[in-house]
Motif scaffolding. Structure first.
Motif, PDB file in Angstrom:
ATOM      1  N   GLU A 201      76.509 -14.744  83.263  1.00 42.54           N
ATOM      2  CA  GLU A 201      77.448 -13.661  83.534  1.00 42.54           C
ATOM      3  C   GLU A 201      78.145 -13.828  84.874  1.00 42.54           C
ATOM      4  O   GLU A 201      79.098 -13.109  85.181  1.00 42.54           O
ATOM      5  CB  GLU A 201      76.718 -12.315  83.490  1.00 42.54           C
ATOM      6  CG  GLU A 201      76.201 -11.961  82.095  1.00 42.54           C
ATOM      7  CD  GLU A 201      75.561 -10.597  82.050  1.00 42.54           C
ATOM      8  OE1 GLU A 201      75.461  -9.959  83.126  1.00 42.54           O
ATOM      9  OE2 GLU A 201      75.164 -10.166  80.949  1.00 42.54           O
ATOM     10  N   GLN A 202      77.664 -14.757  85.700  1.00 41.78           N
ATOM     11  CA  GLN A 202      78.256 -15.013  87.016  1.00 41.78           C
ATOM     12  C   GLN A 202      78.588 -16.497  87.143  1.00 41.78           C
ATOM     13  O   GLN A 202      78.064 -17.322  86.391  1.00 41.78           O
ATOM     14  CB  GLN A 202      77.274 -14.621  88.122  1.00 41.78           C
ATOM     15  CG  GLN A 202      76.814 -13.175  88.085  1.00 41.78           C
ATOM     16  CD  GLN A 202      75.758 -12.918  89.135  1.00 41.78           C
ATOM     17  OE1 GLN A 202      75.923 -13.257  90.304  1.00 41.78           O
ATOM     18  NE2 GLN A 202      74.645 -12.327  88.723  1.00 41.78           N
ATOM     19  N   PRO A 203      79.445 -16.865  88.088  1.00 34.89           N
ATOM     20  CA  PRO A 203      79.761 -18.287  88.289  1.00 34.89           C
ATOM     21  C   PRO A 203      78.517 -19.111  88.563  1.00 34.89           C
ATOM     22  O   PRO A 203      77.563 -18.637  89.201  1.00 34.89           O
ATOM     23  CB  PRO A 203      80.692 -18.264  89.509  1.00 34.89           C
ATOM     24  CG  PRO A 203      81.297 -16.898  89.498  1.00 34.89           C
ATOM     25  CD  PRO A 203      80.231 -15.988  88.970  1.00 34.89           C
ATOM     26  N   ILE A 204      78.543 -20.350  88.083  1.00 38.56           N
ATOM     27  CA  ILE A 204      77.410 -21.261  88.256  1.00 38.56           C
ATOM     28  C   ILE A 204      77.918 -22.521  88.955  1.00 38.56           C
ATOM     29  O   ILE A 204      78.662 -23.289  88.345  1.00 38.56           O
ATOM     30  CB  ILE A 204      76.804 -21.683  86.908  1.00 38.56           C
ATOM     31  CG1 ILE A 204      76.752 -20.526  85.915  1.00 38.56           C
ATOM     32  CG2 ILE A 204      75.423 -22.293  87.089  1.00 38.56           C
ATOM     33  CD1 ILE A 204      76.532 -20.974  84.486  1.00 38.56           C
ATOM     34  N   PRO A 205      77.554 -22.778  90.186  1.00 36.61           N
ATOM     35  CA  PRO A 205      77.988 -24.025  90.829  1.00 36.61           C
ATOM     36  C   PRO A 205      77.397 -25.240  90.120  1.00 36.61           C
ATOM     37  O   PRO A 205      76.266 -25.205  89.621  1.00 36.61           O
ATOM     38  CB  PRO A 205      77.441 -23.899  92.255  1.00 36.61           C
ATOM     39  CG  PRO A 205      77.180 -22.438  92.438  1.00 36.61           C
ATOM     40  CD  PRO A 205      76.793 -21.921  91.096  1.00 36.61           C
ATOM     41  N   ALA A 206      78.156 -26.312  90.065  1.00 37.03           N
ATOM     42  CA  ALA A 206      77.649 -27.557  89.507  1.00 37.03           C
ATOM     43  C   ALA A 206      76.553 -28.123  90.403  1.00 37.03           C
ATOM     44  O   ALA A 206      76.536 -27.890  91.613  1.00 37.03           O
ATOM     45  CB  ALA A 206      78.787 -28.568  89.355  1.00 37.03           C
ATOM     46  N   HIS A 207      75.632 -28.845  89.800  1.00 39.03           N
ATOM     47  CA  HIS A 207      74.541 -29.540  90.494  1.00 39.03           C
ATOM     48  C   HIS A 207      73.639 -28.573  91.272  1.00 39.03           C
ATOM     49  O   HIS A 207      73.173 -28.887  92.368  1.00 39.03           O
ATOM     50  CB  HIS A 207      75.100 -30.629  91.413  1.00 39.03           C
ATOM     51  CG  HIS A 207      75.964 -31.612  90.678  1.00 39.03           C
ATOM     52  ND1 HIS A 207      75.473 -32.489  89.733  1.00 39.03           N
ATOM     53  CD2 HIS A 207      77.310 -31.828  90.714  1.00 39.03           C
ATOM     54  CE1 HIS A 207      76.454 -33.209  89.246  1.00 39.03           C
ATOM     55  NE2 HIS A 207      77.581 -32.827  89.814  1.00 39.03           N
TER      56      HIS A 207
END
Length: 275
Positions: A201-207
């Motif tokens: 539901e929220q942004p997910i940073p890569a790595h």
């Protein structure tokens, strides 16, 4: 997105010419190409002797030239690697100025993406009507990885990329670099990690490391923000998919297994189904 044509920025096209071009590459890569045609792509990888990913690419013939669609960031290193293997083979390798395009909504006919028909077609010409954001949203909704954005060179095992389900390996062809480990993993059913689609539901940073409780069980790969939440792919231990909530930092993740991948997740690997 149906019907959109998208210039796949960040792709390059190599041209392999010479009478040994097919036999030369046949002995190196994960798919057979001795009888490759001019009306279809083949998806393949070049691995380390330990079966780990170095490069992935698409191949097709055109006028006695083998065209290789690869990540632009890897074009120079891939060329050097192939030149190292060339020895006395009669083959020349050069980067061209041709561009790669995706055609969303085209699921049959020439040049359909060999990984998954619903990905659309790939071509070397087009009139763009969409963006890379459209393309990435399309592939992540399908759960399809995209080369260096999702694979780690010399770290990710080829079958962990889901290449066995996406047409990226031929288990009946002759020898290739990394074949022994790749075949052993397949026949022993020991693909313990896979790239699994995730939602949040929220942004997910890569790595970002992914935890199950206090234990790290994987990490995120390519991610995007969509109208209905964040989408992405994660490198996960498949046995942990249903053991409890997964979190990337403070964000709770919802992994799901698309229909095309479900047959590869055996019952003892604890499949998680959903959309």
């Amino acid at each position: 997105m149906t019907g959109k044509c998208i210039h796949l920025e960040g792709r390059a096209v190599l041209a392999l010419t010479g009478e040994d071009r097919l036999t030369f590459l046949e002995g190196l890569i994960t798919r057979g190409i001795k009888h490759i045609g001019q009306d279809a792509w083949v998806y393949a990888g070049l691995l380390t002797p330990q079966g780990k990913y170095l490069h992935d690419f698409f191949l097709r013939e055109e006028s006695e030239t083998l065209l290789l669609d690869c990540a632009e960031s890897q074009a120079a290193t891939l060329t050097r690697k192939l030149m190292m293997y060339r020895l006395r083979s009669k083959v020349d390798i050069a980067q061209t100025d041709r561009q790669v395009f995706a055609h969303l909504g085209v699921e049959d006919g020439p040049y359909v993406d060999p990984r998954l028909a619903t990905m659309g077609a790939r071509s070397l010409d087009g009139d763009p009507t969409g963006t890379m954001a459209d393309y990435n949203a399309h592939r992540l909704r399908l759960g399809v990885p995209d080369g260096p954005d999702d694979f780690l060179q010399d770290k990710t095992l080829w079958l962990e990329t889901n290449a066995d389900v996406l047409g990226g390996v031929d288990f009946d062809k002759g020898c290739y670099v990394g074949q022994e480990i790749t075949a052993r993993m397949r026949y022993r059913g020991k693909v313990r990690r896979r790239l699994i689609p995730i939602k949040a539901e929220q942004p997910i940073p890569a790595h970002t490391p992914i935890h199950l409780g206090e234990r790290q069980v994987g990490d995120t790969r390519s991610t995007i923000e969509a109208t209905d939440g964040a989408l992405g792919l994660a490198n996960l231990r498949v046995e942990d998919l249903e053991k409890g909530p997964l979190r990337a930092g403070n964000v709770e993740l919802s992994p799901w297994v698309p229909d095309w991948l479900a047959p590869a997740i055996t019952p003892d690997e604890s499949a998680a189904h959903g959309t």
